[in-house]
Design a protein around this motif. Structure first.
Motif, PDB file in Angstrom:
ATOM      1  N   MET A  53     -86.284 202.580  37.985  1.00 56.90           N
ATOM      2  CA  MET A  53     -85.667 202.862  39.261  1.00 56.90           C
ATOM      3  C   MET A  53     -85.356 201.733  39.994  1.00 56.90           C
ATOM      4  N   LYS A  54     -86.115 200.467  39.954  1.00 52.24           N
ATOM      5  CA  LYS A  54     -85.773 199.378  40.422  1.00 52.24           C
ATOM      6  C   LYS A  54     -84.461 198.497  40.008  1.00 52.24           C
ATOM      7  N   GLU A  55     -84.537 198.748  38.389  1.00 45.38           N
ATOM      8  CA  GLU A  55     -83.270 198.161  37.817  1.00 45.38           C
ATOM      9  C   GLU A  55     -82.084 198.898  38.126  1.00 45.38           C
ATOM     10  N   GLN A  56     -81.976 200.232  38.360  1.00 44.58           N
ATOM     11  CA  GLN A  56     -80.979 200.846  38.514  1.00 44.58           C
ATOM     12  C   GLN A  56     -80.392 200.813  40.041  1.00 44.58           C
ATOM     13  N   ARG A  57     -81.303 200.684  40.865  1.00 42.43           N
ATOM     14  CA  ARG A  57     -81.081 200.673  42.309  1.00 42.43           C
ATOM     15  C   ARG A  57     -80.629 199.229  42.835  1.00 42.43           C
ATOM     16  N   ILE A  63     -73.379 196.683  43.884  1.00 40.54           N
ATOM     17  CA  ILE A  63     -72.058 197.283  43.774  1.00 40.54           C
ATOM     18  C   ILE A  63     -71.709 197.574  45.091  1.00 40.54           C
ATOM     19  N   ALA A  64     -72.701 198.080  46.133  1.00 41.88           N
ATOM     20  CA  ALA A  64     -72.680 198.507  47.345  1.00 41.88           C
ATOM     21  C   ALA A  64     -72.122 197.167  48.246  1.00 41.88           C
ATOM     22  N   GLY A 217     -71.498 208.914  38.048  1.00 38.17           N
ATOM     23  CA  GLY A 217     -71.286 208.026  37.067  1.00 38.17           C
ATOM     24  C   GLY A 217     -72.508 207.224  36.291  1.00 38.17           C
ATOM     25  N   ALA A 218     -73.692 207.595  36.818  1.00 40.74           N
ATOM     26  CA  ALA A 218     -75.124 207.089  36.219  1.00 40.74           C
ATOM     27  C   ALA A 218     -75.230 207.036  34.850  1.00 40.74           C
ATOM     28  N   PRO A 219     -74.702 207.820  33.956  1.00 42.98           N
ATOM     29  CA  PRO A 219     -75.275 207.655  32.573  1.00 42.98           C
ATOM     30  C   PRO A 219     -74.275 206.453  31.972  1.00 42.98           C
ATOM     31  N   GLN A 220     -72.910 206.528  32.334  1.00 47.23           N
ATOM     32  CA  GLN A 220     -72.158 205.229  31.972  1.00 47.23           C
ATOM     33  C   GLN A 220     -72.611 203.919  32.395  1.00 47.23           C
ATOM     34  N   MET A 221     -73.487 203.797  33.405  1.00 41.45           N
ATOM     35  CA  MET A 221     -73.837 202.640  33.984  1.00 41.45           C
ATOM     36  C   MET A 221     -75.330 202.285  33.175  1.00 41.45           C
ATOM     37  N   PHE A 222     -76.272 203.194  33.144  1.00 42.18           N
ATOM     38  CA  PHE A 222     -77.502 203.170  32.675  1.00 42.18           C
ATOM     39  C   PHE A 222     -78.054 204.069  31.489  1.00 42.18           C
ATOM     40  N   GLY A 223     -77.067 204.378  30.874  1.00 44.50           N
ATOM     41  CA  GLY A 223     -77.281 205.482  29.712  1.00 44.50           C
ATOM     42  C   GLY A 223     -77.810 204.692  28.484  1.00 44.50           C
ATOM     43  N   GLU A 235     -71.972 191.937  37.270  1.00 39.81           N
ATOM     44  CA  GLU A 235     -71.803 192.170  38.540  1.00 39.81           C
ATOM     45  C   GLU A 235     -72.010 190.879  39.379  1.00 39.81           C
ATOM     46  N   ALA A 236     -72.959 189.911  38.739  1.00 39.74           N
ATOM     47  CA  ALA A 236     -72.995 188.651  39.501  1.00 39.74           C
ATOM     48  C   ALA A 236     -71.496 187.758  39.487  1.00 39.74           C
TER      49      ALA A 236
END
Length: 262
Positions: A53-57, A63-64, A217-223, A235-236
């Motif tokens: 959860m920490k990795e995804q958030r 991104i936000a 789009g969560a699975p495309q990012m964290f699948g 992202e950096a």
């Protein structure tokens, strides 16, 4: 040049009751049954552990920030960008820092990925099997029937779409065959399903195909098969190239100019 006389086809009125209405009713009932079958086959999603959860958030946080930098002051944005960029590049948010630089694990060996694939397979089967049976039923009993005439003119390009199963070259494109009516119901009953089952229904065929995609789009990012370290580094880089501006820049001057113009 003389105009061609309008084409008239003497159609049995009973075709409306014995073909058009049954096909429409079967499509609606099939969509409703598909919805409840999909609900019964759904499995409860597994809860993520704290590190996942920490990795995804953390990635969503970056991104936000990148998407809403214009509502932040320059100092606030720079402090967030520097902190997130440093954390992304050092791997501070990775779930498994010791696997950094290694290829992602095989998704076929991940139980969570297998559950997602099984869910997608169930949704596809719930969509394909009824449609195959209905198509076979229409081809067996109603193939070759012309059941309805559209009240507006159409070009010849619509002939192959509206008169599927009827091999005629001179027929007016406004006439529709039974198979074409099936496809029209297949793609046009979404609003009926929304009315009967609500907006978030599984009877919509297009929604079913995307049912395994998850929210935002969560699975495309964290699948499965995705390297989170590469995503953090990408992202950096995205944050580093942002040219900041704020909606509050020179807001006092703009306010005074608006007052003076009045």
């Amino acid at each position: 040049m003389a105009e061609l006389p309008p084409q008239t086809i003497h159609r049995d009125p009973q075709l409306f009751y014995w073909i058009l209405l049954p096909i429409t009713a079967v499509m609606i009932l099939t969509g409703v049954l598909r919805y409840y079958a999909t609900v019964l086959m759904q499995t409860a999603p597994k809860k993520l552990d704290q590190k996942s959860m920490k990795e995804q958030r953390s990635l969503m946080h970056g991104i936000a920030v990148r998407g809403n930098y214009h509502v932040l002051s320059e100092s606030s944005f720079r402090s967030r960008r520097d902190y997130l960029t440093n954390a992304y590049e050092t791997g501070a948010y990775l779930k498994d820092p010791e696997r950094r630089g290694q290829p992602p694990p095989n998704p076929m060996t991940d139980p969570g990925a297998m559950d997602g694939m099984m869910g997608m397979m169930k949704n596809n089967m719930a969509m394909m099997i009824p449609n195959t049976l209905i198509m076979s039923w229409i081809n067996a009993f109603f193939s070759g029937f012309v059941i309805i005439k559209l009240p507006f003119p159409l070009t010849i390009k619509f002939k192959s779409m509206l008169q599927a199963g009827v091999a005629t070259k001179e027929m007016d494109p406004r006439w529709m065959s039974s198979i074409s009516w099936y496809f029209l119901c297949y793609f046009g009953l979404q609003f009926v399903f929304n009315f009967l089952l609500g907006n978030e229904n599984a009877a919509n065929q297009m929604a079913q195909q995307m049912a395994g995609a998850g929210p935002q789009g969560a699975p495309q990012m964290f699948g499965p098969g995705v390297d989170p370290d590469k995503q953090f580094k990408a992202e950096a880089e995205n944050l580093a190239v942002v040219e900041h501006y704020s909606v509050l820049d020179n807001v006092e001057d703009r306010l005074l100019e608006g007052i003076k113009s009045k």
